[in-house]
Design a protein around this motif. Structure first.
Motif, PDB file in Angstrom:
ATOM      1  N   THR A   9       8.426  -5.949   0.155  1.00  0.00           N
ATOM      2  CA  THR A   9       8.685  -4.945   1.178  1.00  0.00           C
ATOM      3  C   THR A   9      10.032  -4.277   0.954  1.00  0.00           C
ATOM      4  O   THR A   9      10.150  -3.050   1.056  1.00  0.00           O
ATOM      5  CB  THR A   9       8.644  -5.590   2.574  1.00  0.00           C
ATOM      6  N   PHE A  10      11.061  -5.068   0.633  1.00  0.00           N
ATOM      7  CA  PHE A  10      12.384  -4.509   0.369  1.00  0.00           C
ATOM      8  C   PHE A  10      12.352  -3.576  -0.833  1.00  0.00           C
ATOM      9  O   PHE A  10      12.953  -2.498  -0.803  1.00  0.00           O
ATOM     10  CB  PHE A  10      13.402  -5.630   0.140  1.00  0.00           C
ATOM     11  N   GLN A  11      11.668  -3.969  -1.878  1.00  0.00           N
ATOM     12  CA  GLN A  11      11.589  -3.125  -3.072  1.00  0.00           C
ATOM     13  C   GLN A  11      10.881  -1.806  -2.769  1.00  0.00           C
ATOM     14  O   GLN A  11      11.333  -0.744  -3.192  1.00  0.00           O
ATOM     15  CB  GLN A  11      10.866  -3.846  -4.199  1.00  0.00           C
ATOM     16  N   ILE A  12       9.803  -1.856  -2.040  1.00  0.00           N
ATOM     17  CA  ILE A  12       9.054  -0.645  -1.711  1.00  0.00           C
ATOM     18  C   ILE A  12       9.914   0.294  -0.873  1.00  0.00           C
ATOM     19  O   ILE A  12      10.018   1.487  -1.165  1.00  0.00           O
ATOM     20  CB  ILE A  12       7.739  -1.007  -0.995  1.00  0.00           C
ATOM     21  N   TRP A  13      10.560  -0.231   0.171  1.00  0.00           N
ATOM     22  CA  TRP A  13      11.400   0.616   1.020  1.00  0.00           C
ATOM     23  C   TRP A  13      12.577   1.192   0.238  1.00  0.00           C
ATOM     24  O   TRP A  13      12.936   2.361   0.423  1.00  0.00           O
ATOM     25  CB  TRP A  13      11.908  -0.174   2.218  1.00  0.00           C
ATOM     26  N   CYS A  17      12.943   5.192  -0.270  1.00  0.00           N
ATOM     27  CA  CYS A  17      14.109   5.849   0.337  1.00  0.00           C
ATOM     28  C   CYS A  17      15.005   6.477  -0.721  1.00  0.00           C
ATOM     29  O   CYS A  17      15.525   7.588  -0.520  1.00  0.00           O
ATOM     30  CB  CYS A  17      14.907   4.862   1.180  1.00  0.00           C
ATOM     31  N   LEU A  18      15.199   5.808  -1.841  1.00  0.00           N
ATOM     32  CA  LEU A  18      16.028   6.361  -2.905  1.00  0.00           C
ATOM     33  C   LEU A  18      15.392   7.616  -3.497  1.00  0.00           C
ATOM     34  O   LEU A  18      16.073   8.638  -3.679  1.00  0.00           O
ATOM     35  CB  LEU A  18      16.242   5.307  -3.992  1.00  0.00           C
ATOM     36  N   ALA A  19      14.117   7.588  -3.773  1.00  0.00           N
ATOM     37  CA  ALA A  19      13.433   8.753  -4.330  1.00  0.00           C
ATOM     38  C   ALA A  19      13.381   9.897  -3.316  1.00  0.00           C
ATOM     39  O   ALA A  19      13.568  11.068  -3.681  1.00  0.00           O
ATOM     40  CB  ALA A  19      12.017   8.373  -4.768  1.00  0.00           C
ATOM     41  N   SER A  20      13.165   9.582  -2.052  1.00  0.00           N
ATOM     42  CA  SER A  20      13.139  10.613  -1.020  1.00  0.00           C
ATOM     43  C   SER A  20      14.505  11.254  -0.842  1.00  0.00           C
ATOM     44  O   SER A  20      14.619  12.475  -0.718  1.00  0.00           O
ATOM     45  CB  SER A  20      12.674  10.030   0.313  1.00  0.00           C
ATOM     46  N   LEU A  66       5.533  10.275  -0.542  1.00  0.00           N
ATOM     47  CA  LEU A  66       5.856   9.735  -1.865  1.00  0.00           C
ATOM     48  C   LEU A  66       5.226   8.387  -2.202  1.00  0.00           C
ATOM     49  O   LEU A  66       4.908   8.154  -3.367  1.00  0.00           O
ATOM     50  CB  LEU A  66       7.371   9.633  -2.046  1.00  0.00           C
ATOM     51  N   PRO A  67       5.051   7.452  -1.259  1.00  0.00           N
ATOM     52  CA  PRO A  67       4.490   6.160  -1.669  1.00  0.00           C
ATOM     53  C   PRO A  67       3.162   6.262  -2.401  1.00  0.00           C
ATOM     54  O   PRO A  67       2.927   5.527  -3.365  1.00  0.00           O
ATOM     55  CB  PRO A  67       4.343   5.400  -0.351  1.00  0.00           C
ATOM     56  N   ALA A  73       1.844   6.388  -9.994  1.00  0.00           N
ATOM     57  CA  ALA A  73       2.670   6.403 -11.204  1.00  0.00           C
ATOM     58  C   ALA A  73       3.016   4.991 -11.677  1.00  0.00           C
ATOM     59  O   ALA A  73       3.555   4.817 -12.763  1.00  0.00           O
ATOM     60  CB  ALA A  73       3.952   7.185 -10.963  1.00  0.00           C
ATOM     61  N   GLY A  74       2.730   3.983 -10.866  1.00  0.00           N
ATOM     62  CA  GLY A  74       2.999   2.603 -11.256  1.00  0.00           C
ATOM     63  C   GLY A  74       4.379   2.116 -10.892  1.00  0.00           C
ATOM     64  O   GLY A  74       4.805   1.063 -11.346  1.00  0.00           O
ATOM     65  N   MET A  75       5.105   2.858 -10.082  1.00  0.00           N
ATOM     66  CA  MET A  75       6.459   2.451  -9.697  1.00  0.00           C
ATOM     67  C   MET A  75       6.464   1.517  -8.495  1.00  0.00           C
ATOM     68  O   MET A  75       7.442   0.812  -8.265  1.00  0.00           O
ATOM     69  CB  MET A  75       7.314   3.682  -9.401  1.00  0.00           C
ATOM     70  N   LEU A  76       5.397   1.514  -7.721  1.00  0.00           N
ATOM     71  CA  LEU A  76       5.276   0.630  -6.563  1.00  0.00           C
ATOM     72  C   LEU A  76       4.022  -0.204  -6.700  1.00  0.00           C
ATOM     73  O   LEU A  76       3.030   0.226  -7.253  1.00  0.00           O
ATOM     74  CB  LEU A  76       5.173   1.439  -5.266  1.00  0.00           C
TER      75      LEU A  76
END
Length: 93
Positions: A9-13, A17-20, A66-67, A73-76
Motif C-alpha cells: 500500500t505504501f509503495q502504491i501511494w 503521488c510522486l508521478a502525479s 494514473l494507477p 506499464a508494470g510499475m504498480l
C-alpha cells in the motif's frame, strides 16, 4: 499486522503521488508561462491565480487516473509476492 500488505500500500501511494506531482508540476509550469506571455499577467498573479489551482486540479485528476496506466506499464502491482525475493516464503523454514 500484515507488513507485506502495508508495504504494498505504501509503495502504491508513494509512486502514484510522486508521478502525479511530477506530471501536475510540469503542466503547471506551462500554464504559468501561458498566463505570463499571452495574458500579460505578473509573476504573482500567474503563480497564485492560475498556477496553484491548476496544480491542485491536475494532481487530483492524475492521482485518480494514473494507477490504471501505471499498473498497465508494470510499475504498480497489488500482489505483494511479486515485489521481490524478500517477500517470498522460505521453503527451508
Amino acid at each position: 499486522m500484515n507488513w507485506r500488505r502495508l508495504y504494498a500500500t505504501f509503495q502504491i501511494w508513494f509512486v502514484v503521488c510522486l508521478a502525479s506531482g511530477f506530471g501536475a508540476g510540469c503542466n503547471t509550469v506551462v500554464v504559468i508561462g501561458i498566463c505570463r506571455k499571452l495574458l500579460g499577467w505578473s509573476d504573482g498573479v500567474s503563480v497564485f491565480g492560475a498556477g496553484i489551482p491548476a496544480f491542485i486540479v491536475m494532481f487530483i485528476v492524475f492521482a485518480k487516473h494514473l494507477p490504471k496506466h501505471l499498473r498497465k506499464a508494470g510499475m504498480l502491482s497489488d500482489d505483494p509476492e511479486t515485489f521481490g525475493p524478500w517477500f517470498k516464503r522460505d521453503s527451508k523454514a
